[in-house]
Design an enzyme around this catalytic site. Structure first.
Site, PDB file in Angstrom:
ATOM      1  N   CYS A 282     -72.217  29.814 -44.923  1.00 23.94           N
ATOM      2  CA  CYS A 282     -72.244  29.301 -46.403  1.00 23.94           C
ATOM      3  C   CYS A 282     -72.897  27.793 -46.342  1.00 23.94           C
ATOM      4  O   CYS A 282     -73.271  27.250 -47.214  1.00 23.94           O
ATOM      5  CB  CYS A 282     -71.108  29.238 -47.437  1.00 23.94           C
ATOM      6  SG  CYS A 282     -69.451  29.376 -46.349  1.00 23.94           S
TER       7      CYS A 282
ATOM      8  N   HIS B 143     -69.301  22.625 -50.677  1.00 11.47           N
ATOM      9  CA  HIS B 143     -69.598  22.701 -49.462  1.00 11.47           C
ATOM     10  C   HIS B 143     -70.227  22.094 -49.054  1.00 11.47           C
ATOM     11  O   HIS B 143     -70.902  22.499 -47.581  1.00 11.47           O
ATOM     12  CB  HIS B 143     -69.750  24.513 -49.451  1.00 11.47           C
ATOM     13  CG  HIS B 143     -68.785  24.932 -48.397  1.00 11.47           C
ATOM     14  ND1 HIS B 143     -68.786  26.414 -47.887  1.00 11.47           N
ATOM     15  CD2 HIS B 143     -67.778  24.811 -48.469  1.00 11.47           C
ATOM     16  CE1 HIS B 143     -67.901  26.796 -47.143  1.00 11.47           C
ATOM     17  NE2 HIS B 143     -66.886  25.794 -46.833  1.00 11.47           N
TER      18      HIS B 143
END
Lengths: 485, 485
Positions: free
Chosen positions: B41, B104
C-alpha cells in the site's frame, strides 16, 4: 460445446473477447451456479438429452472405481433404447429436431441420433481426433442425416499445424438454414448446436486465426462467439426471437491439460475437465428469450444441464416421463420469476458420487485429480494448483468425514471447514440427509461404457459405399475398455 | 483502496455482488490491463500521488534485497518535501483537495498531508491495526485536517469479533459533504477517497454484515460498492457528473494470506499482495465520466496508478513537472479516443525491478513469493498455487535468461516460453532494450523506509492535548526496520 467458466468476458476472462456472449448475457440471464452432470463430454451430453444422471442412463463404467468414460471409436455401447431423449418427447408436440455437431452417444447403427428422436443431423458421432491411417484406426465420419458424407481430415479438413478448419462456419450455416426453413414452414423446432471447435485439437477458420490475444484456443472461442451472435441476430431478423428460447452452456470445464495452447480457463475455480472440483463441473450458462426473460438478469439458482431437458419440455407444454427418475428440474420459475428452487447438485465421476452441493456448501465424499502414474507422465488436471489433501493423486475416501467447503467465501476449494466447528456439524447434518435419500433411491442403469472392440469402429458407416469410403473392419475382439482417470 | 482484480462482478467474481461498480463499468470504461506500481500500500499510494516509481520517490528500502516496505507506526521516513504531489500541483489550477481515509505516506509532522497539497483530511495516517494498549504501542489516531480527533478502537470502534465498524459510512458521508460544498462554491476539486475496509482487519457497518455470500470480506466489498454507487449518484444529482472525472482502482492485489475470512480474490491471476506476479499487481480499474467516456468501453491500454497523476494534471490543463522523471502517462487518449499507447510496465519489489511487461509479454528477471522461513510459519502469498521455478521461496535471479510469459495465452503465469524458441528470442530482444534503457536512466531516490524507531509512533499527535489523549513516547532508539518479505 466445450468451454470453461472463465472463458467468457462476462465471467472475467482477462482478454474479454466474447462480445456476443456478453451481450447475450446482458439481454438475458446469466447463471453463476450452473453445472454439468459429469466432467466429461459423452456422459454430460447423455444427461442433457435424458434429464438423468449418467449413472442412471448408463453413460458410465464399472471397469474401475470413479473412472471417467466416454465414447471413443471402439466403444461397444451407446444410448440405450430404453432412454427417452428430449427430441423423442418434443416430437409429440410437433417439434422438428436437429442436432448439429458432435453426437457422442454411441456410433453403432442402433445409437444413431435419428433413431432417438432427431429428424436431422449434420456432424460426427465422435471427437475429431486424427488424422488416422484408416488401417489401425479409421478417420471419423461426418454424417448428414442417415449417412456419412465424408471423413475428418479427408473431406473435412483440419490442419493440425495451423489449426485451420472451417467446420464452425459449416455448422453455423447449417444452423441458420435450419432455422430459416422452420420459420418458413411455421414449424416449432429444437436445435441442438453441439459444436466442438474448442475441444483439442482446437481449430478455427482462416478469418479467425490469430484474431485472439489468447492464441488458437481464443481464436476458436471468438469464432463460436461470433457464430452465436449471428444465430441470435438471425432469430431477430426472422421475427421469432420472442418465440425462441436459447440456452448457452458447456459440456464440462475447460481441459487444462491442453493449456496453454489449446486449453481454456475455469477462472478461479479449482482444476478442470475430468475432475469433480468446481473447475471441472461449473459451467458458463446464459438463458436468452427477449420479451420474456428480463434483460441483465443474474441468477444464483443451482442449475444443471439436465434441467434443460425438463425446462424444454415445460416450454413445449409437455410433462417429463413419470415412469423413471428425472434429475433435471424445470428452471422456468427461476428464469421468468427469479425464484430460487432448493435442490442439490451431485458431482459424479463414473460410478461414484464424489461430492454434493447444497446451498453454498459443497461436501467432498471422495477426492481425486488423477493417479500418480498418469500425473508422472505429465498429465495434470490442475496445473499450477495444489491443495493439500484435496487435489489428491490417490482416490481418497472421506465418506465418514466429508471435506466441506463454503463456495461463497472459498470458491476455489482451498480451505476445508474445521470438522470441529459448529458450522460443519450443522451443515453436514443437512447434507447427510440429502445424500442418504439420494443413495437409497438410486437405481443405477446398465453401464454402457465397459466394453471396447476395434471391430465396431467407424470402418463402414452407412453411406460409405456411395463414397467408396468403406473400410474392412478387423476381427471382433471385445475387451474391457481402459479408463485411466 | 484495497481490492483484488477478481473481486468485482465485472471481473468474474462468482457471487457477482458489486452492482454499482459493474454499472460504473457499463457506463464508463473498464481497464483490463491496469497495474499498481508496487504490490504494497504505502509505495503504491506514493506512486499514485507523485506519478513516480517508489524507487524514485523514496518509498522503498535498501535494508534487504527486493523487500516490500511500508509505513508502520515506527517508521521514521515519509514522503520527502522534494516530491511534488498531485494536490500540490492541482492547487495551482485552483483545485481544493481532500483526502479521506488512509494516508500512509508517513505520520510524523513534516509528512502531514496538509503539508503536501491537501486542503482537508479525514482519516488516519496508518493502517487500522490494533487494538493496542497505549503502552507498548499507541492506537492509531484519526485526524480531521491538522489535528487528531480520536483513536481507532477508542473513539472509532472496530469490533474485531463481529467485524462491525461504521467507518466506511463516515468516509462516505465525508465524501458526499465535501462534494456538495465544492459544488455549492463552484470550486474545482480533487477528492482522494482512500478507504480501507477490505484491509485486514476487515470491517463493515451493521447494515452490511452478513449481506454477502462471501463472508465478512464480501460484506466490506458490498459496502464499498454501495458507497461508490452513492457517490456517483450524488454527482449526477448535483448536475456535475459530466464535469467530474472518476477513477476507481486499488492499491495492490488482494491479500491472499488473509483468506478465506478476510482475503479477496485476484481471479485467475497468480499469487497476491506482496508479490510481483499478476495477482499482486494487476488491479481492477474503471474510468467514469458521463458524456465524455463512451459507455461500455473496454481498454487494453497498459495502465498504472502513476498515470492517474499525469492524467489528472492533463484534465486540469497542467503539465507534469519537467525537472524530474515522471513514470505516469496521460491516459486521456486511451480513455477518450480509444488509442493504445505503447509503454512498458515495471514490476518493482523494493529496490529491485523483478519483472517487466511489454505488450502481452512479461519477463521475470527475479522471482520470489516469500522465504522458506516465513512460508514455514504458514505465511503463504500463493495459497493453493504452486508453479515450479516461478513461485519460488528463494530469491531466484533470471537476469541472463528471464522467464518469459505470454499473458494473453497464459494469464496465470504457468507456462514459461521455451528459451530456445524463436518467439523467446525475438521478444527478449525488444524487452532487453526497454530494460536497458530503464536501468541506465534510473536514479534511485533516497530510501525512506529503512529506519524504524518506537519513539516516532503516534504517541502525541497534534490535537491530543485537547482530547487528553497524549501519550509519553519512549526513548528514541532508531534501528534498521525489519522487512521479512
Amino acid at each position: 460445446m466445450k468451454m470453461g467458466w472463465g472463458d467468457l468476458g462476462a465471467f472475467g476472462e482477462p482478454s474479454k473477447e466474447t462480445p456476443n456472449l456478453d451481450q447475450m448475457a446482458s439481454e438475458g440471464m446469466l447463471f453463476l451456479d450452473f453445472y454439468t452432470a459429469n466432467p466429461l463430454c459423452s456422459p454430460s451430453r447423455a444427461a442433457l438429452l435424458t434429464g438423468r444422471l449418467p449413472v442412471r442412463n448408463g453413460f458410465y463404467t464399472t471397469n474401475g472405481h470413479a473412472r471417467n468414460a466416454y465414447t471413443p471409436q471402439d466403444i461397444v455401447g451407446g444410448i440405450p433404447d430404453s432412454e427417452l431423449l428430449l427430441p423423442e418427447l418434443l416430437k409429440k408436440a410437433g417439434y422438428i429436431n436437429k442436432i448439429i455437431g458432435k453426437w457422442h452417444l454411441g456410433h453403432r447403427p442402433q445409437f444413431h441420433p435419428l433413431k432417438h428422436g432427431f429428424d436431422e443431423w449434420f456432424g460426427s458421432p465422435n471427437c475429431h481426433f486424427g488424422p488416422y491411417d484408416n488401417r489401425a484406426l479409421p478417420n471419423i465420419p461426418v454424417y448428414r442425416d442417415w449417412e456419412m458424407i465424408g471423413r475428418y481430415y479427408e473431406d473435412f479438413k483440419i490442419d493440425l499445424k495451423t489449426g485451420e478448419a472451417n467446420l464452425t462456419q459449416i455448422y453455423l450455416q447449417e444452423a441458420l438454414d435450419f432455422i430459416s426453413r422452420q420459420q418458413a414452414s411455421q414449424q416449432p423446432f429444437f436445435l441442438y448446436w453441439a459444436i466442438d471447435a474448442t475441444h483439442a485439437p482446437v481449430y478455427a477458420s482462416k478469418h479467425f486465426l490469430g484474431s485472439s490475444q489468447r492464441g488458437l484456443y481464443g481464436d476458436a472461442v471468438r469464432e463460436i462467439d461470433d457464430s452465436i451472435g449471428k444465430i441470435l441476430k438471425h432469430l431477430q431478423k426472422l421475427g421469432i426471437s420472442e418465440n425462441t428460447f436459447v440456452f448457452f452452456t458447456s459440456d464440462n470445464g475447460a481441459a487444462l491439460i491442453s493449456a496453454p495452447k489449446q486449453g481454456g480457463s475455469n477462472g478461479r475455480f479449482l482444476c478442470g475437465k475430468q475432475t469433480t472440483f468446481e473447475g471441472g463441473m461449473r459451467e458458463p450458462a446464459i438463458a436468452w428469450w427477449p420479451g420474456h426473460i428480463p434483460a441483465g438478469g443474474v441468477s444464483h439458482q443451482l442449475g444443471n444441464v439436465m434441467d434443460l431437458f425438463t425446462t424444454s419440455l415445460s416450454l413445449a407444454g409437455l410433462q417429463p416421463p413419470s415412469d423413471r427418475q428425472i434429475d433435471g428440474i424445470d428452471l422456468l420459475p427461476a428464469i421468468l420469476q427469479g425464484k430460487l428452487i432448493d435442490r442439490p447438485i451431485f458431482y459424479y465421476r463414473g460410478n461414484e458420487m464424489m461430492a454434493v452441493r447444497v446451498g453454498l456448501y459443497k461436501a467432498h465424499y471422495w477426492t481425486w485429480s488423477n493417479s500418480w502414474e498418469e500425473y508422472s507422465k505429465g498429465i495434470d488436471f490442475c496445473p499450477g494448483q495444489n491443495v493439500s489433501g484435496v487435489t489428491t493423486h490417490t482416490q481418497e475416501e472421506h465418506t465418514t468425514l466429508p471435506l466441506l467447503f463454503h463456495l461463497g467465501r472459498d470458491p476455489g476449494e482451498k480451505y476445508p471447514l474445521s470438522f470441529a466447528s459448529e458450522e460443519y456439524q450443522g451443515v453436514m447434518e443437512r447434507i447427510s440427509a440429502v445424500v442418504q435419500q439420494h443413495k437409497e433411491t438410486m437405481v443405477p442403469g446398465e453401464p454402457q461404457l465397459n466394453v471396447c472392440d476395434k471391430a465396431v469402429m467407424n470402418w463402414s458407416p452407412p453411406g460409405c459405399e456411395k463414397l467408396g469410403k468403406c473400410l474392412q473392419p478387423p476381427e471382433s475382439d471385445p475387451k474391457k475398455c481402459f479408463w485411466p482417470h
